[in-house]
Design an enzyme around this catalytic site. Sequence first.
Site, PDB file in Angstrom:
ATOM      1  N   LEU A 209      -5.847 -10.117   6.511  1.00 33.87           N
ATOM      2  CA  LEU A 209      -6.426  -9.509   7.713  1.00 33.87           C
ATOM      3  C   LEU A 209      -7.926  -9.786   7.838  1.00 33.87           C
ATOM      4  CD1 LEU A 209      -3.663  -7.928   7.557  1.00 33.87           C
ATOM      5  CD2 LEU A 209      -4.840  -6.113   8.758  1.00 33.87           C
TER       6      LEU A 209
ATOM      7  N   TYR B 119      -1.961   2.566  12.113  1.00 34.37           N
ATOM      8  CA  TYR B 119      -2.439   3.854  11.601  1.00 34.37           C
ATOM      9  C   TYR B 119      -3.951   3.942  11.675  1.00 34.37           C
ATOM     10  CZ  TYR B 119       2.305   4.191  10.002  1.00 34.37           C
ATOM     11  OH  TYR B 119       3.681   4.226   9.985  1.00 34.37           O
TER      12      TYR B 119
ATOM     13  N   GLY C 278       0.829  -1.216   0.000  1.00 35.24           N
ATOM     14  CA  GLY C 278       0.000   0.000   0.000  1.00 35.24           C
ATOM     15  C   GLY C 278       0.857   1.258   0.000  1.00 35.24           C
ATOM     16  N   GLN C 279       0.196   2.407   0.023  1.00 35.62           N
ATOM     17  CA  GLN C 279       0.919   3.687  -0.048  1.00 35.62           C
ATOM     18  C   GLN C 279       1.896   3.846   1.116  1.00 35.62           C
ATOM     19  OE1 GLN C 279      -1.333   7.171  -1.604  1.00 35.62           O
ATOM     20  NE2 GLN C 279      -2.963   6.302  -0.350  1.00 35.62           N
TER      21      GLN C 279
ATOM     22  N   TYR D 299     -16.399   3.221   7.339  1.00 35.30           N
ATOM     23  CA  TYR D 299     -14.931   3.151   7.381  1.00 35.30           C
ATOM     24  C   TYR D 299     -14.415   3.778   8.677  1.00 35.30           C
ATOM     25  CZ  TYR D 299     -10.128   4.712   6.411  1.00 35.30           C
ATOM     26  OH  TYR D 299      -8.789   4.989   6.496  1.00 35.30           O
TER      27      TYR D 299
ATOM     28  N   LYS E 252     -12.423   1.917  11.769  1.00 37.16           N
ATOM     29  CA  LYS E 252     -11.080   2.326  12.205  1.00 37.16           C
ATOM     30  C   LYS E 252     -11.105   2.707  13.690  1.00 37.16           C
ATOM     31  CE  LYS E 252      -7.804   2.768  10.033  1.00 37.16           C
ATOM     32  NZ  LYS E 252      -6.710   1.802   9.723  1.00 37.16           N
TER      33      LYS E 252
ATOM     34  N   ALA F 190      -5.045  -2.043   5.730  1.00 39.62           N
ATOM     35  CA  ALA F 190      -6.382  -1.634   6.167  1.00 39.62           C
ATOM     36  C   ALA F 190      -7.357  -1.769   5.013  1.00 39.62           C
ATOM     37  CB  ALA F 190      -6.362  -0.174   6.640  1.00 39.62           C
TER      38      ALA F 190
ATOM     39  N   TRP G  50      -5.845  12.198   4.592  1.00 40.92           N
ATOM     40  CA  TRP G  50      -5.698  12.541   3.171  1.00 40.92           C
ATOM     41  C   TRP G  50      -4.352  12.053   2.626  1.00 40.92           C
ATOM     42  CZ3 TRP G  50      -8.060  17.950   1.704  1.00 40.92           C
ATOM     43  CH2 TRP G  50      -9.325  18.084   2.294  1.00 40.92           C
TER      44      TRP G  50
ATOM     45  N   THR H  34      -9.476   0.339   3.019  1.00 44.32           N
ATOM     46  CA  THR H  34      -9.454   1.798   2.850  1.00 44.32           C
ATOM     47  C   THR H  34     -10.474   2.326   1.823  1.00 44.32           C
ATOM     48  OG1 THR H  34      -7.653   1.562   1.255  1.00 44.32           O
ATOM     49  CG2 THR H  34      -7.019   2.057   3.523  1.00 44.32           C
TER      50      THR H  34
HETATM   51  N1  NAP Z   1      -5.464   6.693   2.268  1.00 43.54           N
HETATM   52  C1  NAP Z   1      -5.874   7.680   3.079  1.00 43.54           C
HETATM   53  O1  NAP Z   1      -6.287   8.754   2.639  1.00 43.54           O
HETATM   54  C2  NAP Z   1      -5.805   7.496   4.572  1.00 43.54           C
HETATM   55  C3  NAP Z   1      -6.276   8.539   5.398  1.00 43.54           C
HETATM   56  C4  NAP Z   1      -6.204   8.381   6.788  1.00 43.54           C
HETATM   57  C5  NAP Z   1      -5.692   7.205   7.312  1.00 43.54           C
HETATM   58  N2  NAP Z   1      -5.268   6.210   6.497  1.00 43.54           N
HETATM   59  C6  NAP Z   1      -4.773   4.980   7.107  1.00 43.54           C
HETATM   60  O2  NAP Z   1      -3.402   4.835   6.770  1.00 43.54           O
HETATM   61  C7  NAP Z   1      -3.083   3.442   6.670  1.00 43.54           C
HETATM   62  C8  NAP Z   1      -2.411   3.173   5.341  1.00 43.54           C
HETATM   63  O3  NAP Z   1      -3.290   3.543   4.295  1.00 43.54           O
HETATM   64  P1  NAP Z   1      -2.856   3.517   2.758  1.00 43.54           P
HETATM   65  O4  NAP Z   1      -3.387   4.742   2.138  1.00 43.54           O
HETATM   66  O5  NAP Z   1      -1.417   3.194   2.661  1.00 43.54           O
HETATM   67  O6  NAP Z   1      -3.732   2.289   2.248  1.00 43.54           O
HETATM   68  P2  NAP Z   1      -3.709   1.552   0.832  1.00 43.54           P
HETATM   69  O7  NAP Z   1      -2.758   2.223  -0.093  1.00 43.54           O
HETATM   70  O8  NAP Z   1      -5.134   1.377   0.443  1.00 43.54           O
HETATM   71  O9  NAP Z   1      -3.080   0.128   1.184  1.00 43.54           O
HETATM   72  C9  NAP Z   1      -3.776  -0.769   1.984  1.00 43.54           C
HETATM   73  C10 NAP Z   1      -2.899  -1.972   2.211  1.00 43.54           C
HETATM   74  O10 NAP Z   1      -3.660  -2.896   2.975  1.00 43.54           O
HETATM   75  C11 NAP Z   1      -3.617  -4.142   2.342  1.00 43.54           C
HETATM   76  N3  NAP Z   1      -4.823  -4.926   2.608  1.00 43.54           N
HETATM   77  C12 NAP Z   1      -6.113  -4.587   2.362  1.00 43.54           C
HETATM   78  N4  NAP Z   1      -6.923  -5.597   2.731  1.00 43.54           N
HETATM   79  C13 NAP Z   1      -6.128  -6.585   3.203  1.00 43.54           C
HETATM   80  C14 NAP Z   1      -6.361  -7.878   3.721  1.00 43.54           C
HETATM   81  N5  NAP Z   1      -7.594  -8.394   3.812  1.00 43.54           N
HETATM   82  N6  NAP Z   1      -5.304  -8.612   4.125  1.00 43.54           N
HETATM   83  C15 NAP Z   1      -4.048  -8.133   4.014  1.00 43.54           C
HETATM   84  N7  NAP Z   1      -3.746  -6.922   3.541  1.00 43.54           N
HETATM   85  C16 NAP Z   1      -4.779  -6.157   3.128  1.00 43.54           C
HETATM   86  C17 NAP Z   1      -3.500  -3.830   0.855  1.00 43.54           C
HETATM   87  O11 NAP Z   1      -3.031  -4.973   0.184  1.00 43.54           O
HETATM   88  P3  NAP Z   1      -3.358  -5.226  -1.387  1.00 43.54           P
HETATM   89  O12 NAP Z   1      -2.267  -4.513  -2.134  1.00 43.54           O
HETATM   90  O13 NAP Z   1      -3.321  -6.690  -1.526  1.00 43.54           O
HETATM   91  O14 NAP Z   1      -4.727  -4.647  -1.646  1.00 43.54           O
HETATM   92  C18 NAP Z   1      -2.489  -2.695   0.907  1.00 43.54           C
HETATM   93  O15 NAP Z   1      -1.179  -3.193   1.058  1.00 43.54           O
HETATM   94  C19 NAP Z   1      -4.393   2.696   6.883  1.00 43.54           C
HETATM   95  O16 NAP Z   1      -4.492   2.326   8.228  1.00 43.54           O
HETATM   96  C20 NAP Z   1      -5.458   3.731   6.585  1.00 43.54           C
HETATM   97  O17 NAP Z   1      -6.667   3.470   7.259  1.00 43.54           O
HETATM   98  C21 NAP Z   1      -5.300   6.338   5.137  1.00 43.54           C
END
Ligand code: NAP
Length: 304
Positions: A40, A102, A14-15, A128, A132, A63, A153, A65
């Site tokens: 997960l 996170y 993920g990001q 969502y 969380k 997560a 964001w 997301t």
């Molecule tokens: N994105 C935002 O704007 C934002 C804002 C506030 C907080 N956050 C929090 O920041 C953290 C990181 O977010 P991000 O933006 O990096 O998320 P992301 O780019 O959507 O990446 C999510 C990661 O979780 C993995 N994942 C999803 N479902 C899964 C499962 N069932 N089993 C194992 N792995 C799984 C995905 O794997 P795959 O590659 O296989 O899908 C990916 O590696 C999260 O806790 C999120 O809630 C994000």
Amino acid sequence: MSGFGRILILGASGQVGRELRRSFDGAGELVCPGRQEADLAAPERLREMIRRIEPNLILNAAAYTAVDRAETERELAFAINAEAPRVLAEEAVRRNILLVHYSTDYVFDGSRQSPWVEEDEPQPLNIYGASKLAGEEAIRETKARSLILRTSWVYGPHGSNFLLTMLRLGRERDQIRVVDDQKGAPTTSMELARATRSIVEGAWNGRYGPPEEWTGLYHMTCGGATTWCGFAREIFSRGGHLPGRPAPEVVPIGSAEYKTAARRPANSVLSNEKLKSRFGIALASWEQALGEVLSQAGAGLAAR
Ligand SMILES: NC(=O)c1ccc[n+]([C@@H]2O[C@H](COP(=O)([O-])OP(=O)(O)OC[C@H]3O[C@@H](n4cnc5c(N)ncnc54)[C@H](OP(=O)(O)O)[C@@H]3O)[C@@H](O)[C@H]2O)c1
């Protein structure tokens, strides 16, 4: 093995996970199982996997997301965002290790006029955010040594995010309508990962005192705030459109004109004061951080 020992990174594709992998490179033995090995959505299998891996540190960037899809996939969102973190925390307790997790600005309802602080009452507007929040509570209940880092964001040069969507639309359209009544702090995956590494290192080396003095919940975002529309304008004013073509016109609209399945908070700006006073850390301003991502994302786009 060196440094922190064996580091389990979940969500490394993920990001944030991708940048954690980079930031913790050389800090220990990185173990980064994908969804196939560490699903997960199946928390009990996750427990077995952790017992097999025997990590010395867990970084959970995985997560559910998909904010809008969560409205119709409540059970899955709660399994991944709440039940799995509980298992991670229970295993962290069992092994007496640190769990970094996170969370999100979407735990708040957006009604506050000033930045939200950690003590403010969360009141999620969508599934969502609720899932969380349940994850945060599950971790706290276990009393695990943990850092729960609420951010907002998130974007970076890879994955699916607002910046990459704008860069694409900026090449396809002359005009883009963007929501201007939601305020937040765009935060880069790189800034998050670097700050995480710095805090974990300090905690590991005892710089912040015993765990009971630093374990807990912190807001961690880039500095400043803007609206989605302000963010889009800044992207295009920095050249996020096709060279030789004018930047698209960015037209402000209200949330009511951009219907989404999930409601989003009007103001989800988080105060970073606690992070700063406890760890002496402040992330770059969102405008500064944008430059780093644009230079990396721009190179990727030119090649498409
Ligand atoms: N994105 C935002 O704007 C934002 C804002 C506030 C907080 N956050 C929090 O920041 C953290 C990181 O977010 P991000 O933006 O990096 O998320 P992301 O780019 O959507 O990446 C999510 C990661 O979780 C993995 N994942 C999803 N479902 C899964 C499962 N069932 N089993 C194992 N792995 C799984 C995905 O794997 P795959 O590659 O296989 O899908 C990916 O590696 C999260 O806790 C999120 O809630 C994000």
